[in-house]
Write a protein that holds these residues in place. Sequence first.
Motif, PDB file in Angstrom:
ATOM      1  N   ASN A 128      33.111  19.745  -8.995  1.00  0.00           N
ATOM      2  CA  ASN A 128      34.476  19.413  -9.390  1.00  0.00           C
ATOM      3  C   ASN A 128      35.365  20.638  -9.346  1.00  0.00           C
ATOM      4  O   ASN A 128      35.073  21.663  -9.977  1.00  0.00           O
ATOM      5  N   GLU A 129      36.457  20.529  -8.596  1.00  0.00           N
ATOM      6  CA  GLU A 129      37.397  21.632  -8.443  1.00  0.00           C
ATOM      7  C   GLU A 129      37.967  22.090  -9.789  1.00  0.00           C
ATOM      8  O   GLU A 129      38.291  23.270  -9.961  1.00  0.00           O
ATOM      9  N   ARG A 138      29.685  20.930 -11.751  1.00  0.00           N
ATOM     10  CA  ARG A 138      30.027  21.957 -10.761  1.00  0.00           C
ATOM     11  C   ARG A 138      28.759  22.329 -10.000  1.00  0.00           C
ATOM     12  O   ARG A 138      27.693  22.447 -10.599  1.00  0.00           O
ATOM     13  N   GLY A 139      28.865  22.454  -8.683  1.00  0.00           N
ATOM     14  CA  GLY A 139      27.727  22.876  -7.888  1.00  0.00           C
ATOM     15  C   GLY A 139      26.948  21.753  -7.255  1.00  0.00           C
ATOM     16  O   GLY A 139      25.976  22.006  -6.540  1.00  0.00           O
ATOM     17  N   HIS A 143      32.102  17.217  -3.462  1.00  0.00           N
ATOM     18  CA  HIS A 143      33.289  17.920  -3.951  1.00  0.00           C
ATOM     19  C   HIS A 143      34.337  16.921  -4.441  1.00  0.00           C
ATOM     20  O   HIS A 143      34.631  15.924  -3.776  1.00  0.00           O
ATOM     21  N   ILE A 144      34.892  17.205  -5.610  1.00  0.00           N
ATOM     22  CA  ILE A 144      35.938  16.376  -6.202  1.00  0.00           C
ATOM     23  C   ILE A 144      37.195  17.219  -6.359  1.00  0.00           C
ATOM     24  O   ILE A 144      37.195  18.237  -7.056  1.00  0.00           O
ATOM     25  N   SER A 145      38.261  16.781  -5.702  1.00  0.00           N
ATOM     26  CA  SER A 145      39.529  17.492  -5.796  1.00  0.00           C
ATOM     27  C   SER A 145      40.252  17.136  -7.092  1.00  0.00           C
ATOM     28  O   SER A 145      40.296  15.964  -7.494  1.00  0.00           O
ATOM     29  N   ALA A 146      40.850  18.144  -7.730  1.00  0.00           N
ATOM     30  CA  ALA A 146      41.666  17.906  -8.916  1.00  0.00           C
ATOM     31  C   ALA A 146      43.010  17.275  -8.551  1.00  0.00           C
ATOM     32  O   ALA A 146      43.727  16.784  -9.427  1.00  0.00           O
ATOM     33  N   GLN A 185      41.693  12.135  -9.636  1.00  0.00           N
ATOM     34  CA  GLN A 185      40.829  13.010  -8.870  1.00  0.00           C
ATOM     35  C   GLN A 185      40.425  12.282  -7.589  1.00  0.00           C
ATOM     36  O   GLN A 185      40.332  11.058  -7.562  1.00  0.00           O
ATOM     37  N   LEU A 186      40.160  13.059  -6.525  1.00  0.00           N
ATOM     38  CA  LEU A 186      39.906  12.471  -5.208  1.00  0.00           C
ATOM     39  C   LEU A 186      38.654  13.071  -4.566  1.00  0.00           C
ATOM     40  O   LEU A 186      38.322  14.237  -4.802  1.00  0.00           O
ATOM     41  N   THR A 187      38.004  12.281  -3.733  1.00  0.00           N
ATOM     42  CA  THR A 187      36.891  12.799  -2.937  1.00  0.00           C
ATOM     43  C   THR A 187      37.467  13.417  -1.656  1.00  0.00           C
ATOM     44  O   THR A 187      37.383  12.863  -0.557  1.00  0.00           O
ATOM     45  N   VAL A 188      38.046  14.593  -1.836  1.00  0.00           N
ATOM     46  CA  VAL A 188      38.683  15.359  -0.762  1.00  0.00           C
ATOM     47  C   VAL A 188      38.298  16.821  -0.944  1.00  0.00           C
ATOM     48  O   VAL A 188      38.247  17.319  -2.075  1.00  0.00           O
TER      49      VAL A 188
END
Length: 537
Positions: A128-129, A138-139, A143-146, A185-188
């Motif tokens: 998670n960003e 995290r890790g 990846h999850i964009s804020a 939050q987005l999967t970007v």
Amino acid sequence: MDVDYVIVGAGSAGSVLAERLSAGGRARVLVLEAGGTDRRLFVTMPLGYGKLFYDPKVNWCFAAEPDPGLACQSDHWPRGRILGGSSSINAMVWIRGHASDYDDWQAVAGPDWGPAAALAAYRAIEDNEAGADDYRGRGGPLHISANRRNLHPLTQAYLEACATAGLAPTPDFNGARQEGAGVYQLTVKSGRRMSTARAFLRPAMARDGVRVLTGAQVTRVLFEGRRAVGVEYRRHGRTETVRAGREVILSAGAVQSPQLLMLSGLGPAAELRALGLPVIADLPAVGRNLNDHQGLNYTWRMKVPTLNEVLRPWWGKALAGARWLLTGSGPLAASINQGGGFFRTDPAMTRPNMQLYMQAFSTLLPRAGERPVLTPDPFPGLSLGLSNCRPTSRGTITLRSADPFAAPRITVNAYSTPEDVAEMLAAVKMLRTIAAQPALAALIDAELRPGPEVTEDAALIEDFRARSGTVYHASCTARIGTDPATSVLDNRLRVHGIGGLRVCDASAFPTLIGGNTNAPSILTGWIGAALIAADHA
């Protein structure tokens, strides 16, 4: 081909299964995907999903049966036909659901599916960003964009309007409190879609023990007695078979996993016999209990610029495209759903029953063959949308014929209970309440849909029946449960009374999650892989 697991479908759950089951060289995995590669421009570009909405190259493009609850219209049902499945064509919103949804799951399926297990799994899945905390991870591989860099200025006005309408700011819908208004939050990642193909399947494909076949449509599961031993599939015009040393796992989604079960002789016996199909096991719940969220938008003409002016003209598209290609930023690098929220239509409820979507654009003038995300209206527009979190209406997935290449019959039965109609009526009134708050009212020129003349309850109901549709969250059609009369799977995803066969995707959900279903589908793949690996340890 010597494999331990045959996974049918490379979608949100199937991609996770392939990666987790093959990790550390534990198993040999074959993934069969009817669609093709995810390496396409409009898949990689987050806002490009509008171009994929009606594209049969990447999308099954199902059509539901005409529905009395939707003014007898036949709704369009997009489903991913591509590596990554629907995670490669969706709007990328990352919502886990309300914490109590997993209490519901635990009550049916036990602690492996409960809130503590779900939280631990999500934290392991996420990179998670926003950073790690008691709720975020995290890790992890995904990846999850804020989603803070590409927000339109109207998003802040929306949040202020929600606050004065009684919806307090919520910094993280997946955190301590879901109810309220905030930013999704987005999967970007780095301005590119973060599908399960990118996060899970492609790393798995680098391993010697993993093979993925695209263009391979599975037509039935093969049995020896009441044990699944492999599958039959069609590829390049040829019919092939493959045996599974350990198990066959269906991850074809809430439409096609039950379809495959029935084509293979597992389902309501009388219906199968009527189509000339052999009956391996009479499982009346296969394809039943179809659950989905219904939603619609209210739309306003604005006095201030929106994304319409940016994305409507050809030169605006060109500039946005150049910005995305060069910097991975701008409107093409995010979902069209920027602001969001959850609220209760009745304060006596213990959890939110409605979800909000804020879009700084409008699409009242459709373009043939395209969801007009990239071709909005020729005027500044704002849309506020909503969907019901836990509808009581139920539909079915049934076979039209014994032909495995014929689309199944999707019967939605939207708004078929008084409860669903009453809560949606209350919910649409909330959209107008938000729009009437000073932060938005000062920027609005006129309401366009449904229009200020639509005020009476009967007219509001008529409008949402005419304009609602699926928000693409089909689930529960092969659900987990203890009773084979009302469920299809046990709590380890095994088909009741059948050996060597599991279903692991949104069809397995015991109940529909209150929110977007991509995250819970990924969770199902993650937990499912752990259960399967433990059973073969």
